[in-house]
Design a protein around this motif. Structure first.
Motif, PDB file in Angstrom:
ATOM      1  N   MET A 180       0.849  -1.189   0.000  1.00 25.09           N
ATOM      2  CA  MET A 180       0.000   0.000   0.000  1.00 25.09           C
ATOM      3  C   MET A 180       0.886   1.241   0.000  1.00 25.09           C
ATOM      4  O   MET A 180       1.640   1.476   0.933  1.00 25.09           O
ATOM      5  CB  MET A 180      -0.913  -0.018   1.222  1.00 25.09           C
ATOM      6  N   ASP A 181       0.785   2.021  -1.073  1.00 24.19           N
ATOM      7  CA  ASP A 181       1.639   3.193  -1.228  1.00 24.19           C
ATOM      8  C   ASP A 181       0.839   4.457  -0.918  1.00 24.19           C
ATOM      9  O   ASP A 181       0.057   4.917  -1.740  1.00 24.19           O
ATOM     10  CB  ASP A 181       2.177   3.228  -2.667  1.00 24.19           C
ATOM     11  N   GLU A 182       1.011   4.981   0.269  1.00 26.56           N
ATOM     12  CA  GLU A 182       0.273   6.152   0.745  1.00 26.56           C
ATOM     13  C   GLU A 182      -1.197   6.072   0.374  1.00 26.56           C
ATOM     14  O   GLU A 182      -1.749   6.997  -0.228  1.00 26.56           O
ATOM     15  CB  GLU A 182       0.881   7.442   0.160  1.00 26.56           C
ATOM     16  N   PRO A 183      -1.871   4.983   0.746  1.00 27.22           N
ATOM     17  CA  PRO A 183      -3.229   4.779   0.232  1.00 27.22           C
ATOM     18  C   PRO A 183      -4.208   5.861   0.679  1.00 27.22           C
ATOM     19  O   PRO A 183      -5.193   6.109   0.009  1.00 27.22           O
ATOM     20  CB  PRO A 183      -3.623   3.421   0.796  1.00 27.22           C
ATOM     21  N   PHE A 184      -3.932   6.481   1.835  1.00 29.08           N
ATOM     22  CA  PHE A 184      -4.898   7.471   2.326  1.00 29.08           C
ATOM     23  C   PHE A 184      -4.346   8.891   2.221  1.00 29.08           C
ATOM     24  O   PHE A 184      -4.852   9.820   2.835  1.00 29.08           O
ATOM     25  CB  PHE A 184      -5.287   7.161   3.772  1.00 29.08           C
ATOM     26  N   GLY A 185      -3.276   9.034   1.415  1.00 28.40           N
ATOM     27  CA  GLY A 185      -2.569  10.316   1.372  1.00 28.40           C
ATOM     28  C   GLY A 185      -3.354  11.455   0.745  1.00 28.40           C
ATOM     29  O   GLY A 185      -3.159  12.604   1.098  1.00 28.40           O
ATOM     30  N   ALA A 186      -4.231  11.126  -0.214  1.00 30.02           N
ATOM     31  CA  ALA A 186      -4.882  12.202  -0.966  1.00 30.02           C
ATOM     32  C   ALA A 186      -6.302  12.464  -0.461  1.00 30.02           C
ATOM     33  O   ALA A 186      -7.128  12.999  -1.159  1.00 30.02           O
ATOM     34  CB  ALA A 186      -4.903  11.842  -2.444  1.00 30.02           C
ATOM     35  N   ILE A 187      -6.568  12.039   0.772  1.00 29.50           N
ATOM     36  CA  ILE A 187      -7.943  12.105   1.269  1.00 29.50           C
ATOM     37  C   ILE A 187      -8.011  13.098   2.426  1.00 29.50           C
ATOM     38  O   ILE A 187      -7.048  13.249   3.183  1.00 29.50           O
ATOM     39  CB  ILE A 187      -8.387  10.689   1.679  1.00 29.50           C
ATOM     40  N   ASP A 188      -9.138  13.780   2.552  1.00 29.07           N
ATOM     41  CA  ASP A 188      -9.240  14.791   3.604  1.00 29.07           C
ATOM     42  C   ASP A 188      -9.074  14.142   4.982  1.00 29.07           C
ATOM     43  O   ASP A 188      -9.361  12.962   5.160  1.00 29.07           O
ATOM     44  CB  ASP A 188     -10.580  15.520   3.504  1.00 29.07           C
ATOM     45  N   PRO A 189      -8.592  14.913   5.973  1.00 29.34           N
ATOM     46  CA  PRO A 189      -8.194  14.334   7.255  1.00 29.34           C
ATOM     47  C   PRO A 189      -9.300  13.534   7.953  1.00 29.34           C
ATOM     48  O   PRO A 189      -9.036  12.469   8.507  1.00 29.34           O
ATOM     49  CB  PRO A 189      -7.839  15.557   8.093  1.00 29.34           C
ATOM     50  N   ILE A 190     -10.528  14.008   7.882  1.00 32.92           N
ATOM     51  CA  ILE A 190     -11.595  13.317   8.611  1.00 32.92           C
ATOM     52  C   ILE A 190     -11.870  11.959   7.984  1.00 32.92           C
ATOM     53  O   ILE A 190     -11.938  10.930   8.661  1.00 32.92           O
ATOM     54  CB  ILE A 190     -12.876  14.178   8.632  1.00 32.92           C
ATOM     55  N   THR A 191     -11.989  11.951   6.644  1.00 27.86           N
ATOM     56  CA  THR A 191     -12.219  10.683   5.953  1.00 27.86           C
ATOM     57  C   THR A 191     -11.023   9.753   6.122  1.00 27.86           C
ATOM     58  O   THR A 191     -11.179   8.542   6.276  1.00 27.86           O
ATOM     59  CB  THR A 191     -12.459  10.934   4.451  1.00 27.86           C
ATOM     60  N   ARG A 192      -9.823  10.328   6.106  1.00 23.08           N
ATOM     61  CA  ARG A 192      -8.626   9.513   6.245  1.00 23.08           C
ATOM     62  C   ARG A 192      -8.656   8.746   7.558  1.00 23.08           C
ATOM     63  O   ARG A 192      -8.454   7.537   7.591  1.00 23.08           O
ATOM     64  CB  ARG A 192      -7.377  10.395   6.191  1.00 23.08           C
ATOM     65  N   GLU A 193      -8.970   9.469   8.629  1.00 20.97           N
ATOM     66  CA  GLU A 193      -9.062   8.866   9.954  1.00 20.97           C
ATOM     67  C   GLU A 193     -10.026   7.686   9.928  1.00 20.97           C
ATOM     68  O   GLU A 193      -9.742   6.602  10.421  1.00 20.97           O
ATOM     69  CB  GLU A 193      -9.558   9.953  10.921  1.00 20.97           C
ATOM     70  N   ARG A 194     -11.186   7.897   9.282  1.00 18.66           N
ATOM     71  CA  ARG A 194     -12.190   6.844   9.254  1.00 18.66           C
ATOM     72  C   ARG A 194     -11.692   5.649   8.443  1.00 18.66           C
ATOM     73  O   ARG A 194     -11.844   4.501   8.852  1.00 18.66           O
ATOM     74  CB  ARG A 194     -13.494   7.386   8.669  1.00 18.66           C
ATOM     75  N   LEU A 195     -11.078   5.942   7.287  1.00 15.05           N
ATOM     76  CA  LEU A 195     -10.589   4.840   6.453  1.00 15.05           C
ATOM     77  C   LEU A 195      -9.493   4.050   7.163  1.00 15.05           C
ATOM     78  O   LEU A 195      -9.446   2.826   7.075  1.00 15.05           O
ATOM     79  CB  LEU A 195     -10.055   5.379   5.119  1.00 15.05           C
TER      80      LEU A 195
END
Lengths: 412, 214, 261
Positions: A180-195
Motif C-alpha cells: 500500500m503506497d500512501e493509500p490514504f494520502g490524498a484524502i481529507d483528514p476526517i475521511t482519512r481517519e475513518r478509512l
C-alpha cells in the motif's frame, strides 16, 4: 463523547511468527545516476503484520515498495515471499498474487466498480459467477452496498469511496501479501481517519501481510505493527515497534523525524483499559434522596460526586453547593454540570486526555460498551502512566547498555 | 433545367457517385487506420521515434493535394489507386498524432495500477490504454475522415472516381446551361456525405465510449 | 486543402497547433537543407534526361519561373486578404456582445469543413467569371475558417485573471485587447495563419483549372501529357514551395512570439 474507533494492534513481540516477506540486500541503481536509489535494503516482514516504511520524500520508500512487486526490477538482491524466491519469476504472474493499493487509486475509469474489483480474478481466469460473488463480498467488506455501487463508474464516487474500492480490488484474489503506497494520502483528514480505522478493523479479519508506505509518522504509528524509519537510499535508521520507536529512538535522525510531539504520540499507543483508573469516585443515583447523596460526597476525598441514572450511566457532576440548591427545591437531575467527557475502554490515552482538556471538570469518565459507569481517568492518572513508561524504558536501556559492554569486551 | 429537376433526373447517378466517393473514403481510411494506429502507439512508446513519425505524417499534410495525387500516377497509373494512396497519407497525421496524444493522456496512476495488478504489456494496451485513449483517437479518425471526404473530390482530376467527377464535368462544360447544376450537385453531395459521416461518428462515439469516461 | 486546418486542430494538443519556441538546430536548418537537397537532386535528374519537344515546352526556365510567380502571387494576395478579413472578425466575435452568435458561427464553421475546396471555387467562378479575382475569392473562402477559428479560440483561452488584473489596473477594454489579449493569443493565432497559408499554397495548385496558371499547370501538364519528368518537376516545385512557406511561417511565428509564452 469519543467515538474514535481504536483497535488493538497485533502484538509485535509475539514469537514464532512466520516470515512472509524477506528482502535481502535489495538494491536499485537507475542508469545514469551515481547513487543507488535503494541501497542494500534487508527487511523481514512477519505473516499477518503491517510493516510501515516511513521517511521523508526522496528517501526511496516508494521505489523500495515497487521493487517488491517488481514494477521496478532490482539491480541486485533477492525478494522472498513465503520462502520462495520471486526475484526471477514472471513479474506479471507475481503481481497477480500481490495486492496493490496506490495513493491515486488508479481505478480504471472506463470500467464499472464491479469490473474494477474483478480485474485480477479475471486475469486469473475465474468464471463469471465466482467473480460476481467475490465482488459483492468485497464491496460488503469495505462497507459499500453492492447493489448500489457495483454498476457505478469511478467518477461517480467520492475520493474516500474510490479508495475503498481500491482496497477491495487489491483484496480481490485474496493475495497473502499487500503493498500500500500512501493509500490514504490524498484524502481529507476526517475521511482519512475513518478509512484508517476501517482498514485496521478489516485487517483484523483478513490478516494480510502488508507493507505500507507513508511519509506521515502519525499514520505510521497508527497503522504499523512494525515501522521501518528510512533515511536516504532506503537505509533503515530503525526497524522497531511503534512503542520502541517513540520511547527509544535509535538516533537523532529518528527522533527528529518523529518530531517534537513524541511524548504526546506515546499516549496514542496506550489504551484506557490497560491502565489503572480511579474507581473511588463517589457516585449516587439521581433518584436518591439529597441527604444520602451528600453523605456519600462527604465520606469521600472528592469535591464532586457523579450522579448515575437508572441504567448506571453517568448523568451529572454535583458539588456540595449544588446539593444545597437541591435542598431548596431544585430537582437533583438538573443541578450541577452535565457529564461531557466520556470514553470507552478501548480509547487511547490521547483520546482520554483530549476529552479531559475539553471538559469542564478536569476528568474523563470511562464507561463500558453499554454506557455504564466504570471509572475515572484524570490528569494524575495519565501522568503516572507516562512516568512509569518512561522509567521502564530508561531502565531497559540502561540494562541493554550494560549487557552490551562486556560482550564487546569479549569480542576484542 | 432547374436544380430540382436536375436532382430528380440524376438522382441515381449522384447516388452512385456518392457511393464511389464513400468507398474511396472508407478504403483510404481503412489503410490509414491500419498504418496510423500502430505508428501512433510506437510514437507514444518510443520517445526517439516520436518526432520523426509525427513530422513525417505532418509532412504529407503540408503537401498540396494535387501534388500528392500526381506523384502516385507514375506508380499506379490514372484512376482510383493513386487517389487511395494520396488520401491514406493525408489521413495519417490526425490518426497518428491523436493516438500518441491520447495514449500520453492516460493517467500514469492507472497505468501503474494495471501493471501492479499483473496485466501484461499487451493486456494493458488492449484493456486499459487504448480504451482510455479511444475518445481522443476517435476524434482524430473523425477529423481525418472529414479531411479525406473533402480532398477526395480532387481525385476526379487524376481520373479517380467519386463526386468530384460531377464537379469536374460542370467545370468543363462551363457556359453550358447545365454546368451549374452539375457543380452544385457534386459539391452538395460531398457536403451531405461529410455530414452523414459526421453523424455516424456521433453514433460510434455513443456506442464505443464507456459511460465512465464520457 | 480547406480541411488541412482541421488536422492541426485535432486535439488542440496536436503538434502544429502552437509553434514550439527555440528548438534544436535541426528544426531550424533541417527543412531548408532537405529542400535544397530535393530540389538539387531533381534538377540534376531532369538535366540528365534527353527531353523531347513536348517536355521542353513546359520544362524551361521561363515557364517554370512564370508558374512559380503566378503561384506565389495567388498565395500572397489571398493570404493577405484573409488575414485582414478574418482577424478583425475573429476579434469582434470574441467580444462579449457577440456571444449569442458564436455557436452559430462555429456551427457553420463545422459544416464548412465538409465543403470541398474544388467545388467551392468552381461555384465562385460560375457566379462570376474566370479570372484572377474570382480565384482569390475562392481561395479566401477556403482559408477563412482556420484563422477565424484560431483567433476566437486563442482569445478565449487567454487567462481570465490576467484580463481582470489588467482591467483592475485601469486599462481600457481596447488597451487590454491590444496589450494583453492579442499578445497572449498570438501563438494560437499564428498557427491559424500558418494553416491558412498552407491551404492557400495547396489550393492555388487548382488555379490551372480556372485559367490562373500556377505550379498546378506543370503538374497537370505532366498528367495529361503523360510525361513523368514534367509531373515530377511540378510536384517537387509545388511541394517545396509549400514546405518552404510553412517553414518560414513557423520560423516567423517563433521569432515574433512574445517572450515568456
Amino acid at each position: 463523547m469519543t467515538t474514535t474507533d481504536t483497535l488493538t494492534q497485533a502484538d509485535p513481540a509475539r514469537s514464532g511468527a512466520k516470515p512472509m516477506i524477506e528482502l535481502v540486500g535489495l538494491t536499485k541503481r537507475f542508469p545514469g545516476t551515481a547513487e543507488a536509489a535503494v541501497d542494500g535494503l534487508t527487511l523481514t516482514v512477519d505473516e499477518g503484520e503491517i510493516t510501515v516504511l516511513v521517511g521523508p520524500s526522496g528517501c526511496g520508500k516508494t521505489t523500495s515498495m515497487e521493487l517488491i512487486n517488481r514494477l521496478i526490477e532490482p539491480t541486485s538482491g533477492r525478494i522472498l515471499i513465503d520462502g520462495k524466491d520471486m526475484t526471477h519469476t514472471n513479474p506479471d504472474e507475481l503481481r497477480r498474487h500481490i495486492g496493490y493499493v496506490i495513493q491515486e487509486t488508479g481505478l480504471l475509469p472506463h470500467r464499472t466498480i464491479a469490473q474494477n474489483v474483478g480485474t485480477v480474478p479475471k486475469l486469473l481466469g475465474w468464471d463469471k459467477a465466482r467473480i460476481a460473488a467475490r465482488v459483492d463480498e468485497l464491496l460488503e467488506m469495505v462497507g459499500m452496498d453492492p447493489a448500489t455501487y457495483r454498476g457505478r463508474y469511478p467518477k461517480e464516487l467520492s475520493g474516500g469511496q474510490r479508495q475503498r474500492v481500491g482496497v477491495a480490488r487489491a483484496l480481490a484474489a485474496d493475495p497473502p501479501v499487500m503493498l500500500m503506497d500512501e493509500p490514504f494520502g490524498a484524502i481529507d483528514p476526517i475521511t482519512r481517519e475513518r478509512l484508517q480505522n476501517e482498514f485496521l478493523r478489516l485487517q483484523q479479519q483478513v490478516r494480510k501481510t502488508i507493507i505500507f508506505v507513508t511519509h506521515d509518522i502519525d499514520e505510521a504509528l497508527k497503522m504499523g505493527d512494525r515501522i521501518a524509519v528510512l533515511r536516504n537510499q532506503s537505509h533503515i535508521a530503525q526497524y522497531d515497534t511503534p512503542e520502541n520507536l517513540l520511547t527509544s529512538p535509535a538516533d537523532d535522525y529518528v527522533s527528529d523525524f518523529i518530531g517534537t510531539g513524541a511524548s504526546l504520540k506515546r499516549l496514542n499507543l496506550s489504551r484506557v483499559r490497560d491502565i489503572e483508573m480511579a474507581t473511588d469516585a463517589p457516585t449516587a443515583s439521581v433518584s436518591a434522596p439529597v441527604a444520602e447523596v451528600r453523605a456519600a460526597l462527604l465520606a469521600s476525598s472528592w469535591t464532586s460526586l457523579l450522579l448515575l441514572d437508572a441504567a448506571g450511566r453517568p448523568a451529572r457532576w454535583v458539588t456540595s453547593r449544588d446539593l444545597a440548591r437541591a435542598d431548596q427545591g431544585a430537582v437533583l437531575a438538573e443541578v450541577g454540570l452535565p457529564v461531557e467527557a466520556i470514553v470507552e475502554p478501548h480509547a487511547t490515552l490521547a483520546d482520554a486526555l483530549d476529552e479531559l482538556i475539553a471538559s469542564n471538570v478536569g476528568c474523563t469518565v470511562v464507561v463500558d460498551g453499554s454506557g455504564a459507569y466504570q471509572g475515572i481517568v484524570d490528569l494524575e492518572t495519565i501522568m503516572t502512566v507516562v512516568r512509569t513508561v518512561r522509567d521502564e524504558y530508561e531502565r531497559f536501556h540502561l540494562a541493554q547498555k550494560l549487557a552490551q559492554q562486556p560482550a564487546d569486551g569479549q569480542a576484542r | 433545367m432547374t436544380f430540382t429537376e436536375y436532382l430528380t433526373r440524376n438522382y441515381d447517378n449522384l447516388l452512385e457517385l456518392g457511393l464511389e466517393h464513400l468507398n474511396l473514403v472508407l478504403i483510404s481510411m481503412g489503410i490509414a487506420l491500419v498504418v496510423g494506429l500502430p505508428l501512433g502507439i510506437v510514437a507514444h512508446r518510443n520517445k526517439l521515434l516520436r518526432n520523426p513519425i509525427l513530422s513525417t505524417a505532418g509532412f504529407f499534410l503540408t503537401l498540396p493535394s494535387l501534388a500528392l495525387f500526381a506523384i502516385f500516377i507514375p506508380v499506379f497509373g490514372i484512376g482510383a489507386p493513386p487517389a487511395v494512396a494520396a488520401l491514406s497519407l493525408y489521413a495519417l497525421l490526425p490518426i497518428v498524432s491523436n493516438t500518441a496524444t491520447g495514449l500520453a493522456s492516460v493517467s500514469p496512476a492507472v497505468v501503474k495500477a494495471s501493471q501492479g495488478m499483473g496485466m501484461t504489456g499487451y493486456q494493458r494496451l488492449l484493456r486499459v490504454e487504448l480504451p482510455l485513449a479511444w475518445p481522443v483517437i476517435l476524434t482524430g479518425i473523425r477529423v481525418s475522415t472529414q479531411v479525406v471526404v473533402g480532398i477526395a473530390a480532387i481525385a476526379a482530376l487524376v481520373g479517380g472516381p467519386g463526386l468530384g467527377t460531377e464537379i469536374f464535368r460542370g467545370l468543363r462544360s462551363q457556359g453550358n446551361a447545365s454546368a451549374p447544376n452539375l457543380v452544385y450537385g457534386g459539391t452538395l453531395g460531398v457536403i451531405v456525405l461529410a455530414l452523414l459521416l459526421d453523424a455516424a461518428f456521433v453514433l460510434i462515439r455513443r456506442l464505443t465510449i464507456s459511460r465512465g469516461i464520457r | 486543402m480547406a480541411d488541412t486546418a482541421l488536422a492541426t486542430r485535432a486535439t488542440g494538443a496536436s503538434d502544429r497547433a502552437v509553434p514550439r519556441r527555440g528548438g534544436s538546430r535541426l528544426s531550424w536548418f533541417g527543412m531548408p537543407v532537405l529542400l535544397a537537397v530535393i530540389l538539387g537532386a531533381t534538377y540534376l535528374w531532369v538535366g540528365s534526361l534527353e527531353l523531347d519537344t513536348i517536355e521542353r515546352r513546359t520544362l524551361n526556365a521561363e515557364q517554370l519561373t512564370r508558374s512559380t510567380l503566378e503561384h506565389l502571387h495567388m498565395t500572397a494576395v489571398s493570404t493577405a486578404i484573409v488575414i485582414v478579413l478574418a482577424i478583425p472578425l475573429g476579434v469582434l466575435l470574441s467580444r462579449p456582445f457577440a456571444r449569442p452568435v458564436v455557436p452559430a458561427v462555429l456551427g457553420v464553421a463545422n459544416i464548412g469543413q465538409g465543403v470541398p475546396s474544388f467545388g467551392l471555387i468552381t461555384i465562385v467562378i460560375l457566379w462570376t467569371s474566370l479570372g484572377f479575382w474570382p480565384m482569390i475569392i475562392g481561395l479566401v473562402a477556403c482559408s477563412m475558417l482556420p484563422i477565424l477559428r484560431n483567433t476566437m479560440v486563442g482569445l478565449e483561452q487567454v487567462d481570465r485573471t490576467a484580463v481582470k488584473a489588467s482591467r483592475g489596473m485601469g486599462m481600457s477594454p481596447l488597451q487590454v485587447l491590444l496589450r494583453v489579449e492579442l499578445p497572449l493569443a498570438f501563438p494560437v493565432m499564428i498557427a491559424g495563419i500558418r494553416t491558412a497559408l498552407i491551404i492557400n499554397v495547396g489550393t492555388a495548385t487548382l488555379g490551372t483549372f480556372f485559367g490562373q496558371g500556377g505550379l498546378g499547370f506543370i503538374v497537370y501538364n505532366g498528367i495529361t501529357l503523360n510525361r513523368t519528368p514534367v509531373l515530377i518537376t511540378g510536384v517537387v516545385l509545388v511541394s517545396a514551395l509549400a514546405l518552404l512557406v510553412d517553414y518560414l511561417a513557423g520560423a516567423l511565428g517563433r521569432l515574433l512570439a512574445p517572450r515568456g509564452l
